[in-house]
Write a protein that holds these residues in place. Structure first.
Motif, PDB file in Angstrom:
ATOM      1  N   THR A 274     -20.167  29.811 -15.209  1.00  0.00           N
ATOM      2  CA  THR A 274     -18.983  30.152 -14.421  1.00  0.00           C
ATOM      3  C   THR A 274     -17.984  28.993 -14.446  1.00  0.00           C
ATOM      4  OG1 THR A 274     -19.933  29.292 -12.380  1.00  0.00           O
ATOM      5  CG2 THR A 274     -20.336  31.616 -12.869  1.00  0.00           C
ATOM      6  N   GLU A 275     -16.723  29.310 -14.221  1.00  0.00           N
ATOM      7  CA  GLU A 275     -15.662  28.302 -14.221  1.00  0.00           C
ATOM      8  C   GLU A 275     -15.883  27.266 -13.115  1.00  0.00           C
ATOM      9  OE1 GLU A 275     -13.127  27.844 -16.342  1.00  0.00           O
ATOM     10  OE2 GLU A 275     -13.901  29.505 -17.558  1.00  0.00           O
ATOM     11  N   SER A 276     -16.283  27.724 -11.936  1.00  0.00           N
ATOM     12  CA  SER A 276     -16.491  26.790 -10.819  1.00  0.00           C
ATOM     13  C   SER A 276     -17.614  25.805 -11.136  1.00  0.00           C
ATOM     14  CB  SER A 276     -16.792  27.553  -9.536  1.00  0.00           C
ATOM     15  OG  SER A 276     -17.968  28.321  -9.678  1.00  0.00           O
ATOM     16  N   SER A 277     -18.651  26.268 -11.816  1.00  0.00           N
ATOM     17  CA  SER A 277     -19.768  25.411 -12.193  1.00  0.00           C
ATOM     18  C   SER A 277     -19.312  24.364 -13.206  1.00  0.00           C
ATOM     19  CB  SER A 277     -20.896  26.256 -12.772  1.00  0.00           C
ATOM     20  OG  SER A 277     -21.920  25.444 -13.283  1.00  0.00           O
ATOM     21  N   GLN A 278     -18.541  24.774 -14.189  1.00  0.00           N
ATOM     22  CA  GLN A 278     -18.035  23.835 -15.195  1.00  0.00           C
ATOM     23  C   GLN A 278     -17.159  22.769 -14.544  1.00  0.00           C
ATOM     24  OE1 GLN A 278     -15.997  26.279 -18.045  1.00  0.00           O
ATOM     25  NE2 GLN A 278     -17.863  26.776 -19.170  1.00  0.00           N
ATOM     26  N   GLU A 279     -16.283  23.197 -13.640  1.00  0.00           N
ATOM     27  CA  GLU A 279     -15.375  22.270 -12.973  1.00  0.00           C
ATOM     28  C   GLU A 279     -16.142  21.277 -12.107  1.00  0.00           C
ATOM     29  OE1 GLU A 279     -12.062  20.293 -12.311  1.00  0.00           O
ATOM     30  OE2 GLU A 279     -12.202  22.021 -13.654  1.00  0.00           O
ATOM     31  N   ALA A 280     -17.142  21.745 -11.376  1.00  0.00           N
ATOM     32  CA  ALA A 280     -17.939  20.868 -10.515  1.00  0.00           C
ATOM     33  C   ALA A 280     -18.695  19.829 -11.345  1.00  0.00           C
ATOM     34  CB  ALA A 280     -18.913  21.690  -9.675  1.00  0.00           C
ATOM     35  N   ARG A 281     -19.280  20.246 -12.455  1.00  0.00           N
ATOM     36  CA  ARG A 281     -20.008  19.306 -13.315  1.00  0.00           C
ATOM     37  C   ARG A 281     -19.060  18.296 -13.952  1.00  0.00           C
ATOM     38  NH1 ARG A 281     -22.734  20.300 -17.550  1.00  0.00           N
ATOM     39  NH2 ARG A 281     -21.673  22.181 -18.201  1.00  0.00           N
ATOM     40  N   ARG A 282     -17.870  18.746 -14.361  1.00  0.00           N
ATOM     41  CA  ARG A 282     -16.872  17.856 -14.957  1.00  0.00           C
ATOM     42  C   ARG A 282     -16.419  16.802 -13.927  1.00  0.00           C
ATOM     43  NH1 ARG A 282     -13.227  21.535 -16.314  1.00  0.00           N
ATOM     44  NH2 ARG A 282     -14.459  22.167 -18.092  1.00  0.00           N
ATOM     45  N   LYS A 283     -16.188  17.244 -12.694  1.00  0.00           N
ATOM     46  CA  LYS A 283     -15.759  16.341 -11.635  1.00  0.00           C
ATOM     47  C   LYS A 283     -16.841  15.304 -11.327  1.00  0.00           C
ATOM     48  CE  LYS A 283     -14.012  16.410  -6.914  1.00  0.00           C
ATOM     49  NZ  LYS A 283     -13.717  17.227  -5.740  1.00  0.00           N
TER      50      LYS A 283
ATOM     51  N   GLY B   5     -27.340  18.583 -14.441  1.00  0.00           N
ATOM     52  CA  GLY B   5     -26.416  18.980 -13.388  1.00  0.00           C
ATOM     53  C   GLY B   5     -26.809  20.314 -12.788  1.00  0.00           C
ATOM     54  N   ASP B   6     -25.918  20.853 -11.985  1.00  0.00           N
ATOM     55  CA  ASP B   6     -26.126  22.165 -11.372  1.00  0.00           C
ATOM     56  C   ASP B   6     -25.339  23.200 -12.164  1.00  0.00           C
ATOM     57  OD1 ASP B   6     -27.565  20.837  -9.506  1.00  0.00           O
ATOM     58  OD2 ASP B   6     -26.118  21.053  -7.878  1.00  0.00           O
TER      59      ASP B   6
END
Length: 126
Positions: A83-92, A57-58
């Motif tokens: 970062t939180e935004s990175s974790q959320e994007a990968r989870r989504k 992922g990214d």
């Protein structure tokens, strides 16, 4: 130690299986350091923000510790913070892939002779 080569650090942090793969990712522009494309020989320092694109992922991470040696995964995870935004994007993205698998139909059995010819023609082999 104040800095480490980019390819060594990426390998030690277990983003890539080999240093050669880490170096290749840098050459292909899949690694950015503080908003700039990173070469394999670029120095990584504590506090740098890296953006890494690989098959996992990214990732957008902050470098916390430096290491030239590859160790266990538990130790490698202490080298950076995602970062939180990175974790959320990968989870989504993972959830979307999981949902799409339900609708994907797989062919039953081997391709027929006609199907094989179509596949070969599509791939430019015949």
């Amino acid at each position: 130690m104040t800095s480490v080569r980019m390819d060594k650090w990426l390998w030690a942090a277990r983003f890539f299986k080999t240093r050669a793969l880490a170096s290749r990712a840098c050459d292909l522009g899949r690694i950015q350091s503080n908003g700039q494309l990173a070469k394999p020989s670029r120095d990584v320092r504590v506090g740098d923000m890296l953006q890494i694109k690989n098959e996992g992922g990214d990732f957008q991470i902050e470098v916390l510790l430096l290491s030239e040696m590859r160790g266990p995964a538990v130790v490698a995870q202490t080298l950076y913070r995602e970062t939180e935004s990175s974790q959320e994007a990968r989870r989504k993205l993972a959830e979307e892939r999981k949902v799409l698998q339900q609708f994907e139909t797989l062919p039953e059995g081997r391709p027929s002779k006609r199907d094989r010819r179509l596949i070969n023609r599509f791939r430019g082999r015949g």
